[in-house]
Design a protein around this motif. Structure first.
Motif: not given
Length: 237
Positions: A133-146
């Protein structure tokens, strides 16, 4: 002279400011004492609480030692949790089942591991993926390479290999009460027979530990297109 000197010696404010007149011929000496009063109370000692209450509360002990950065902790505390999954699935009208685990955290990092197995009739699909996960884990929206490995079976052939793609997660509730996951990956993406996997997942908590989830998956290859629908339960350890 002696009487004059005695009257000129003074100590003000409990030792914070000392004014000493040594003699009329030598002038005035002024000293500012910045050191704290050794009798000053320690941080937190002004709380009127029994010692056993403080000893029984790790949170209170932590706050007495140092006030934490609550905002930073909220940003880093994951808004989603590890989930064990089991449910019913249907692929092109053929009944089946699925089981798996989602988002097993690698320590306190933003890296998670997911794995699943699905069976519909004589067709199987299974694999394991890493998400970072590229953004802080507490964010409402997050983005992750798989990145991972996946095996899929279609009517005419099967394909397995590296699974690469991207995942977007929307978590309106920090307590994992509800979330929406969108993912797009490709199995064996650099081959002529690569398989595209598009998935939409919805989850909703019915208790503090149990959730109901649904997912829709579209499999696309140069040979054919399939659609999978699933509904099941998720347990948050």
């Amino acid at each position: 002279m002696r009487r004059f000197c005695e009257r000129a010696q003074a100590v003000l404010s409990g030792g914070c400011l000392a004014l000493t007149l040594i003699s009329p011929g030598l002038g005035v000496s002024i000293a500012q004492a910045d050191e704290p009063n050794p009798a000053a109370p320690l941080p937190g000692s002004e709380l009127d609480l029994p010692p056993e209450v403080i000893e029984a509360s790790p949170v209170l002990q932590r706050w007495l030692e140092e006030v934490p950065d609550v905002g930073a902790e909220i940003r880093q505390d994951p808004s989603f949790h590890t989930r064990l999954r089991l449910g019913y699935s249907q692929l092109n009208g053929v009944d089946g089942f699925y089981l798996g685990v989602e988002d097993v955290f690698a320590g306190e990092t933003a890296l998670t591991v997911s794995a699943d197995y699905r069976q519909n009739g004589d067709r199987e699909a299974y694999g394991a993926d890493l998400q970072y996960y590229l953004l802080p884990l507490g964010n409402t929206v997050n983005l992750a390479p798989v990145v991972g490995y996946r095996h899929v079976e279609l009517d005419d052939f099967s394909q397995d290999g590296v699974n690469l793609g991207l995942q977007v997660r929307i978590v309106p509730s920090r307590t994992a009460g509800a979330d929406l996951t969108l993912s797009q990956t490709w199995v064996a993406p650099f081959s002529d027979s690569r398989v595209s996997l598009t998935e939409v997942g919805l989850g909703y908590a019915v208790t503090g530990k149990l959730r109901v989830s649904t997912d829709f998956q579209w499999q696309s290859s140069p040979q054919q297109h399939d659609r999978r629908v699933g509904i099941g339960l998720e347990w948050m350890p």
